[in-house]
Design a protein around this motif. Structure first.
Motif, PDB file in Angstrom:
ATOM      1  N   ALA A 320       9.205   9.370   9.029  1.00  0.00           N
ATOM      2  CA  ALA A 320       8.076   8.519   8.660  1.00  0.00           C
ATOM      3  C   ALA A 320       7.039   8.459   9.777  1.00  0.00           C
ATOM      4  O   ALA A 320       5.827   8.429   9.513  1.00  0.00           O
ATOM      5  CB  ALA A 320       8.581   7.118   8.318  1.00  0.00           C
ATOM      6  N   GLN A 325       3.744   6.537   9.222  1.00  0.00           N
ATOM      7  CA  GLN A 325       4.192   5.544   8.246  1.00  0.00           C
ATOM      8  C   GLN A 325       5.173   4.578   8.897  1.00  0.00           C
ATOM      9  O   GLN A 325       5.749   4.866   9.955  1.00  0.00           O
ATOM     10  CB  GLN A 325       4.862   6.230   7.047  1.00  0.00           C
ATOM     11  CG  GLN A 325       3.942   7.122   6.227  1.00  0.00           C
ATOM     12  CD  GLN A 325       4.688   7.936   5.202  1.00  0.00           C
ATOM     13  OE1 GLN A 325       5.900   8.122   5.313  1.00  0.00           O
ATOM     14  NE2 GLN A 325       3.979   8.441   4.211  1.00  0.00           N
ATOM     15  N   SER A 359       4.144   9.072  -0.279  1.00  0.00           N
ATOM     16  CA  SER A 359       3.223   8.031   0.179  1.00  0.00           C
ATOM     17  C   SER A 359       2.210   8.636   1.140  1.00  0.00           C
ATOM     18  O   SER A 359       2.556   9.514   1.958  1.00  0.00           O
ATOM     19  CB  SER A 359       3.991   6.904   0.882  1.00  0.00           C
ATOM     20  OG  SER A 359       4.795   6.200  -0.041  1.00  0.00           O
ATOM     21  N   GLU A 361      -0.386   9.009   4.371  1.00  0.00           N
ATOM     22  CA  GLU A 361      -0.204   8.685   5.782  1.00  0.00           C
ATOM     23  C   GLU A 361      -0.701   7.273   6.063  1.00  0.00           C
ATOM     24  O   GLU A 361      -1.568   6.732   5.377  1.00  0.00           O
ATOM     25  CB  GLU A 361      -0.943   9.702   6.652  1.00  0.00           C
ATOM     26  CG  GLU A 361      -0.390  11.105   6.556  1.00  0.00           C
ATOM     27  CD  GLU A 361      -1.098  12.070   7.486  1.00  0.00           C
ATOM     28  OE1 GLU A 361      -2.078  11.618   8.136  1.00  0.00           O
ATOM     29  OE2 GLU A 361      -0.686  13.240   7.569  1.00  0.00           O
ATOM     30  N   GLN A 362      -0.120   6.677   7.125  1.00  0.00           N
ATOM     31  CA  GLN A 362      -0.501   5.338   7.598  1.00  0.00           C
ATOM     32  C   GLN A 362      -0.290   4.278   6.508  1.00  0.00           C
ATOM     33  O   GLN A 362      -1.091   3.379   6.330  1.00  0.00           O
ATOM     34  CB  GLN A 362      -1.953   5.329   8.074  1.00  0.00           C
ATOM     35  CG  GLN A 362      -2.232   6.284   9.213  1.00  0.00           C
ATOM     36  CD  GLN A 362      -3.682   6.257   9.655  1.00  0.00           C
ATOM     37  OE1 GLN A 362      -4.525   5.592   9.054  1.00  0.00           O
ATOM     38  NE2 GLN A 362      -3.998   6.975  10.735  1.00  0.00           N
ATOM     39  N   THR A 363       0.801   4.416   5.773  1.00  0.00           N
ATOM     40  CA  THR A 363       1.175   3.410   4.767  1.00  0.00           C
ATOM     41  C   THR A 363       2.553   2.855   5.101  1.00  0.00           C
ATOM     42  O   THR A 363       3.226   3.327   6.028  1.00  0.00           O
ATOM     43  CB  THR A 363       1.197   4.012   3.348  1.00  0.00           C
ATOM     44  OG1 THR A 363       2.065   5.157   3.331  1.00  0.00           O
ATOM     45  CG2 THR A 363      -0.192   4.432   2.908  1.00  0.00           C
ATOM     46  N   THR A 364       2.953   1.863   4.333  1.00  0.00           N
ATOM     47  CA  THR A 364       4.218   1.179   4.575  1.00  0.00           C
ATOM     48  C   THR A 364       5.167   1.386   3.393  1.00  0.00           C
ATOM     49  O   THR A 364       4.770   1.210   2.233  1.00  0.00           O
ATOM     50  CB  THR A 364       3.989  -0.334   4.789  1.00  0.00           C
ATOM     51  OG1 THR A 364       3.121  -0.514   5.909  1.00  0.00           O
ATOM     52  CG2 THR A 364       5.310  -1.050   5.032  1.00  0.00           C
ATOM     53  N   ASP A 383       7.081   2.416  -2.711  1.00  0.00           N
ATOM     54  CA  ASP A 383       6.184   3.287  -1.953  1.00  0.00           C
ATOM     55  C   ASP A 383       4.734   3.021  -2.368  1.00  0.00           C
ATOM     56  O   ASP A 383       4.449   2.221  -3.248  1.00  0.00           O
ATOM     57  CB  ASP A 383       6.549   4.759  -2.148  1.00  0.00           C
ATOM     58  CG  ASP A 383       6.452   5.203  -3.607  1.00  0.00           C
ATOM     59  OD1 ASP A 383       5.435   4.894  -4.266  1.00  0.00           O
ATOM     60  OD2 ASP A 383       7.388   5.869  -4.102  1.00  0.00           O
TER      61      ASP A 383
END
Length: 455
Positions: A320, A325, A359, A361-364, A383
């Protein structure tokens, strides 16, 4: 079971209709029989009165006047031609002469009504005595006859609703008893799936159509079980047999790449071959996992779900981080079950790995372990990807099914990850579903039912 209920209702109404029709015919028969019996009794009274009056004419004509007042014949008229010889008081009160003024009654009994609409049964007879021709007419009031018939009709009308209700109730109970084997067969058949084909339908000891049907179904399940078992053995055996040559090919390819000499184009070809070999090895490993889940050969021992999830999150955090992520794991409860740790870990690994892949990039990615309002243990993996269309949510767990072939192949998917997850979760008594993530994306939910619901 709506369809079965419809059959039971139809059977009930058919049985009720047949029973109601029988009751109607029986009641009509009783009514007709009583009616004819009462008419017969009145006709007998009329014949007796005619015999009495005929006797008086032959033996004591003058006694007719006394008979007209005292009885026992109460309604009569005797004429000598057109000259009245004797008329009873009750005959005069009833006004029957006015009714018969237009003609003489026939010798057969018939029914008339006076001006007050009272019904009378009358009969006439011609009697010859010497040179005289006498006409005797007797009557009998039908009020008691009508009262009896009206009472009988009222009883029938009162009994009819009760008969209808009872017939429908009895029909419903009989239908339930007759269809009970079908209900048992249907209930048991719903429990049988590819995972428990060894289960069989209950067969009645009675030799009837239902027991024959259950026997035929059981024979079919036996054949299916054999076919599934052969397919599992083939998958397992083929996967084992393929691992050895693939390992050899991989070793040879890696050895060739380690050599410094060689054509660059050839080295590139060997590298591509090794990539496809790795992909094929992954597919074989997945098939072996599915074979283990399908064959119920899991090695179960106590496993804490929260620990498995924490291990999966820690293992995939590096992957991740490469996409910038973050995986958030929220653990609100503890849950320990007998489980094949490797198989269940692989199931959670597939879900979290898919969430990372799809998902942006730069997501949770959110992973949660909690208990719902029904005391079920729930694992959510949410996601921020493109989500799953509603039409694909049921098909996505199919083996080798890909929502987007090009995208899946580009990301290294084999189309077996979610199939393994579903098989592993169900092998542990759970259920996996797909929902829409309220924040966008997909939400995979694994539910382990509580022990209370299982009992």
């Amino acid at each position: 079971m709506p369809r079965l209920s419809n059959i039971r209702l139809r059977f009930t109404f058919l049985y009720g209709a047949a029973l109601i029709a029988t009751v109607l015919l029986f009641s009509s028969g009783i009514y007709f029989f009583v009616q004819q019996m009462l008419i017969g009794q009145i006709n007998n009274h009329l014949r007796k009165d005619l015999l009495t009056l005929t006797g008086y004419l032959h033996q004591d004509p003058n006694g007719l006047q006394k008979l007209a007042v005292m009885g026992p014949v109460h309604l009569f008229r005797v004429r000598d031609g057109n000259r009245p010889l004797a008329i009873s008081l009750e005959w005069q009160k009833a006004g029957l002469d006015a009714v018969l003024s237009d003609g003489n009654p026939a010798p057969t009994p018939l029914t008339i009504s006076n001006q007050e609409k009272q019904l009378y049964r009358i009969q006439s007879q011609l009697v010859t005595r010497g040179e005289h021709l006498y006409q005797i007419v007797v009557a009998h009031e039908k009020s008691s006859y009508r009262r009896t018939l009206n009472t009988l009709a009222l009883i029938i009308l009162l009994i009819m609703p009760v008969s209808i209700i009872l017939s429908l109730a009895v029909g419903y109970l009989i239908a339930g008893r007759v269809l009970a084997p079908v209900t048992a067969i249907t209930s048991k058949a719903q429990e049988i799936s590819a995972e428990n084909l060894s289960a069989r339908l209950p067969v009645s000891t009675d030799s009837n159509e239902f027991s024959q049907l259950a026997t035929i179904f059981n024979q079919t399940f036996s054949r299916l079980e054999g076919s599934f078992e052969q397919m599992r053995r083939f998958t397992s055996d083929a996967s084992h047999e393929l691992r050895t040559p693939l390992t050899a090919i991989r070793s040879i390819g890696e050895t060739a790449l380690q050599q410094q000499s060689g054509d660059p184009a050839c080295r590139e070809t060997i590298g591509s071959m090794l990539e496809e070999t790795d992909r094929l090895v992954q597919t074989i490993e997945s098939l072996l996992l599915l074979s283990r889940a399908d064959g119920s050969t899991l090695q179960k021992e106590p496993a804490e779900i929260g620990e498995l999830l924490a291990d999966v999150v820690e293992f995939l955090s590096v992957l991740a981080e490469e996409k910038q992520q973050q995986i958030l794991f929220e653990r609100r409860t503890d849950f320990t079950i007998p489980a094949d740790r490797c198989m269940l870990r692989r199931a959670f690994l597939n879900l979290v790995d898919n969430a990372i892949k799809y998902s942006p990039e730069q997501t949770t990615i959110q992973v949660a372990l909690y208990r719902d309002s029904h005391d079920n243990t729930v694992v959510d993996v949410a996601d921020k990807g493109p989500g799953i269309p509603d039409a694909e949510k049921e098909r996505i767990f199919g083996r080798f099914y890909r929502l987007d072939n090009g995208r899946s192949r580009e990301m290294g998917g084999t189309g077996l990850g979610l199939s393994i997850t579903k098989a592993a979760v169900e092998a542990h008594g759970g259920l996996v579903t797909i929902l829409d993530n309220p924040g966008g994306g997909a939400l995979f939910r694994v539910i382990f039912p509580s022990a209370k619901q299982d009992s």
